[in-house]
Structures are given as structure tokens and as C-alpha cells.
Scaffold this motif. Structure first.
Motif, short mmCIF file in Angstrom:
data_model
loop_
_atom_site.label_atom_id
_atom_site.label_comp_id
_atom_site.label_asym_id
_atom_site.label_seq_id
_atom_site.Cartn_x
_atom_site.Cartn_y
_atom_site.Cartn_z
N ASN A 121 0.83 -1.21 0.00
CA ASN A 121 0.00 0.00 0.00
C ASN A 121 0.86 1.26 0.00
O ASN A 121 0.63 2.20 -0.77
N GLY A 122 1.86 1.27 0.88
CA GLY A 122 2.74 2.43 0.98
C GLY A 122 3.50 2.69 -0.30
O GLY A 122 3.63 3.85 -0.74
N LEU A 123 4.01 1.65 -0.93
CA LEU A 123 4.76 1.81 -2.18
C LEU A 123 3.88 2.35 -3.30
O LEU A 123 4.31 3.20 -4.09
N ILE A 124 2.64 1.84 -3.39
CA ILE A 124 1.73 2.32 -4.43
C ILE A 124 1.40 3.79 -4.22
O ILE A 124 1.39 4.60 -5.16
N ILE A 125 1.14 4.15 -2.97
CA ILE A 125 0.76 5.53 -2.66
C ILE A 125 1.93 6.50 -2.87
O ILE A 125 1.77 7.59 -3.42
N VAL A 126 3.13 6.08 -2.47
CA VAL A 126 4.28 6.98 -2.53
C VAL A 126 4.87 7.06 -3.93
O VAL A 126 5.14 8.15 -4.44
N TYR A 127 5.07 5.91 -4.56
CA TYR A 127 5.77 5.90 -5.84
C TYR A 127 4.82 5.80 -7.03
O TYR A 127 5.28 5.88 -8.17
N TYR A 202 3.34 13.45 13.45
CA TYR A 202 2.42 14.59 13.61
C TYR A 202 2.82 15.73 12.68
O TYR A 202 1.97 16.38 12.06
N ALA A 203 4.11 15.98 12.58
CA ALA A 203 4.59 17.04 11.70
C ALA A 203 4.29 16.72 10.24
O ALA A 203 3.91 17.60 9.46
N LEU A 204 4.44 15.46 9.88
CA LEU A 204 4.17 15.03 8.51
C LEU A 204 2.71 15.26 8.15
O LEU A 204 2.39 15.74 7.05
N GLY A 205 1.80 14.94 9.06
CA GLY A 205 0.39 15.14 8.79
C GLY A 205 -0.02 16.60 8.86
O GLY A 205 -0.95 17.02 8.15
N GLY A 206 0.68 17.39 9.68
CA GLY A 206 0.32 18.80 9.82
C GLY A 206 0.71 19.63 8.62
O GLY A 206 -0.08 20.43 8.10
N ASN A 207 1.95 19.43 8.13
CA ASN A 207 2.42 20.20 6.98
C ASN A 207 3.57 19.43 6.32
O ASN A 207 4.72 19.53 6.74
N PRO A 208 3.26 18.66 5.29
CA PRO A 208 4.30 17.85 4.64
C PRO A 208 5.46 18.67 4.09
O PRO A 208 6.61 18.22 4.12
N ARG A 212 9.28 18.15 5.17
CA ARG A 212 10.36 17.83 4.22
C ARG A 212 11.52 18.80 4.37
O ARG A 212 12.68 18.40 4.36
N LEU A 213 11.21 20.08 4.54
CA LEU A 213 12.27 21.08 4.71
C LEU A 213 13.01 20.89 6.02
O LEU A 213 14.17 21.28 6.15
N ALA A 214 12.34 20.27 7.01
CA ALA A 214 12.98 20.00 8.29
C ALA A 214 13.87 18.76 8.25
O ALA A 214 14.53 18.45 9.24
N GLY A 215 13.88 18.08 7.11
CA GLY A 215 14.77 16.93 6.96
C GLY A 215 14.13 15.59 7.26
O GLY A 215 14.82 14.57 7.34
N ILE A 216 12.81 15.55 7.41
CA ILE A 216 12.13 14.28 7.66
C ILE A 216 11.99 13.52 6.34
O ILE A 216 11.46 14.06 5.37
N PRO A 217 12.47 12.27 6.29
CA PRO A 217 12.34 11.48 5.05
C PRO A 217 10.89 11.05 4.85
O PRO A 217 10.47 9.98 5.30
N ILE A 218 10.12 11.85 4.15
CA ILE A 218 8.67 11.67 4.07
C ILE A 218 8.31 10.32 3.45
O ILE A 218 7.45 9.60 3.96
N ARG A 219 8.93 9.98 2.33
CA ARG A 219 8.56 8.73 1.66
C ARG A 219 8.83 7.51 2.54
O ARG A 219 8.00 6.59 2.63
N ARG A 220 9.97 7.51 3.21
CA ARG A 220 10.30 6.40 4.09
C ARG A 220 9.28 6.30 5.23
O ARG A 220 8.85 5.21 5.61
#
Length: 239
Positions: A121-127, A202-208, A212-220
Motif C-alpha cells: 500500500n505504501g509503495l503504491i501511494i508513494v511511488y 504529527y509534523a508530517l500530517g500537519g504540513n508535509p 520535508r524542509l525540516a529533513g524528515i524522510p517523508i517517503r520512508r
């Protein structure tokens, strides 16, 4: 300094109320009212230990799934296929246990199947990239069909003391399934509130974009979250 301390004390109740949330408090009040009504109507049945244990067993599977789905939703996603993953993982468990003659091997296979289904599911959604609703709606049917094809829609009887103990065994008067739910709740609270990964979700859901700019690997993170959801579905299916 005195004024600051006074203001801090005045803001404390509001801060606590804000953390709990008005909606959550209203739901808790409604729950208490419902319990009171049922208790008054049938005091000889509702609050008996046996009935409370039955209620706990009834909500165990949904409770485990709900906690996993909370993480998915908080991250900004959605997983509609979780019910089909429950069915697929239990069918994989049964087939593996039947083929190998080993219940532990079947349990491991079922858990891995849930984990892999969630990762798909994650791979389909992300890639893909595909919208989470559309992707998991499609995999819901795919996983359900795969579970059906594994034994042509027939049930597979399996016996084993370990599975039986997980379903009906007790520890200190409570079924193992309820202890598993309590452990999952404790892990969920610690994970979401006390870990860096939980705060990043929480940060990912609040503002992707900010995440991303904060260095969080969103796709992973997204793939891991859906894999976790699939694993939780497999655990629920095992119960």
C-alpha cells in the motif's frame, strides 16, 4: 515575575482542556451516560465481571486496528484495505500452519503477510503516486481476492494450544487478548507522545512541506506507516 506566574496558573486549566479537546470530553461524557443507562437498566448483568470481559474481548480487534489507523490518519493518509489485510493474514497463517505443521511458523507467516501487504500500500501511494483512498480501495479488493484464491474460498481448520491460548487463555483473570490490547495501548501512547518518530508523524500530517524542509524522510515514513498498519491488521487477525 508574579504576574507571569499568575498568568501561567490561569492558563494551565485551558492548556489541559486544550490537550484533551472539547470533542473528546463530550465523547467521554456520552460514554459515561451510556454506561450509567445500561447499568441502571440491567444492573444484574451489565457490570458483572463476565460481561465486562466479553465487552473487552469484543473491542480488542477493533481497538488494535483503531490505534494503527490513528497513526495513519495523523500522518495525513488513509487505509481502507485494513479489513482485507486481516482476512489475508489469517488465511496465510492457516495455510502456512497446515503446510509446515508448525503453528509458530504459521503465525510468523501471517504477520509477515500483513507487513508486506501494508508495505505494498505504501509503495503504491508513494511511488505511484496514487491517492490513498483510491490505492487502498483497489488493494482492498485485491487482498480479499487473494485470500479467497488461496483455498478457493474454503475455510482451513487448524488446531494448536498456542493459538487457543491466545484466543481464550487467561492471565491474572484477564484473557490474553485483553492484555495484548492493553500492551498495544501503552506502546501507542509512548510511541506517539514520547518518541521523535511519533512527533515527526504529527509534523508530517500537519504540513508535509515543512516536514520535508525540516529533513524528515517523508517517503520512508509513509511506507513505514502503512507497513505498520498492515502488521497491526495481522495481529488483529491473529487474535
Amino acid at each position: 515575575m508574579t504576574d507571569t506566574a499568575t498568568a501561567g496558573r490561569e492558563r494551565a486549566p485551558a492548556g489541559l482542556f486544550g490537550r484533551i479537546g472539547a470533542q473528546n470530553i463530550s465523547l467521554l461524557i456520552a460514554l459515561v451516560v451510556l454506561l450509567a443507562i445500561f447499568g441502571v437498566l440491567r444492573p444484574d448483568v451489565f457490570f458483572t465481571p463476565r460481561n465486562l470481559i466479553n465487552i473487552g474481548l469484543a473491542v480488542t480487534i477493533l481497538g488494535i486496528l483503531a490505534m494503527a489507523q490513528t497513526v495513519v490518519i495523523v500522518s495525513g493518509g488513509l487505509d481502507i484495505s485494513v479489513g482485507s489485510i486481516v482476512g489475508l493474514s489469517t488465511m496465510v497463517l492457516a495455510v502456512a500452519a497446515q503446510e509446515t505443521g508448525s503453528i509458530p511458523a504459521g503465525i510468523l507467516a501471517g504477520l509477515l503477510a500483513g507487513l508486506l501487504a501494508g508495505a505494498v500500500n505504501g509503495l503504491i501511494i508513494v511511488y505511484g503516486p496514487v491517492n490513498a483512498v483510491i490505492a487502498t480501495l483497489g488493494t482492498m479488493s485485491a487482498f480479499r481476492g487473494l485470500a479467497y484464491l488461496m483455498n478457493n474460498g474454503n475455510s482451513i481448520p487448524i488446531t494448536g494450544d498456542s493459538l487457543r491460548a491466545l484466543g481464550i487463555g487467561t492471565l491474572s483473570g484477564l484473557p490474553f487478548a485483553i492484555w495484548l490490547l492493553i500492551a498495544a495501548m501503552a506502546a501507542f501512547i509512548v510511541f506517539t507522545r514520547e518518541t521523535v518518530v511519533g512527533r515527526n508523524i504529527y509534523a508530517l500530517g500537519g504540513n508535509p512541506t515543512v516536514a520535508r524542509l525540516a529533513g524528515i524522510p517523508i517517503r520512508r515514513y509513509q511506507i513505514s506507516i502503512y507497513a505498520m498498519s498492515g502488521f497491526a491488521a495481522a495481529v488483529a487477525g491473529l487474535v
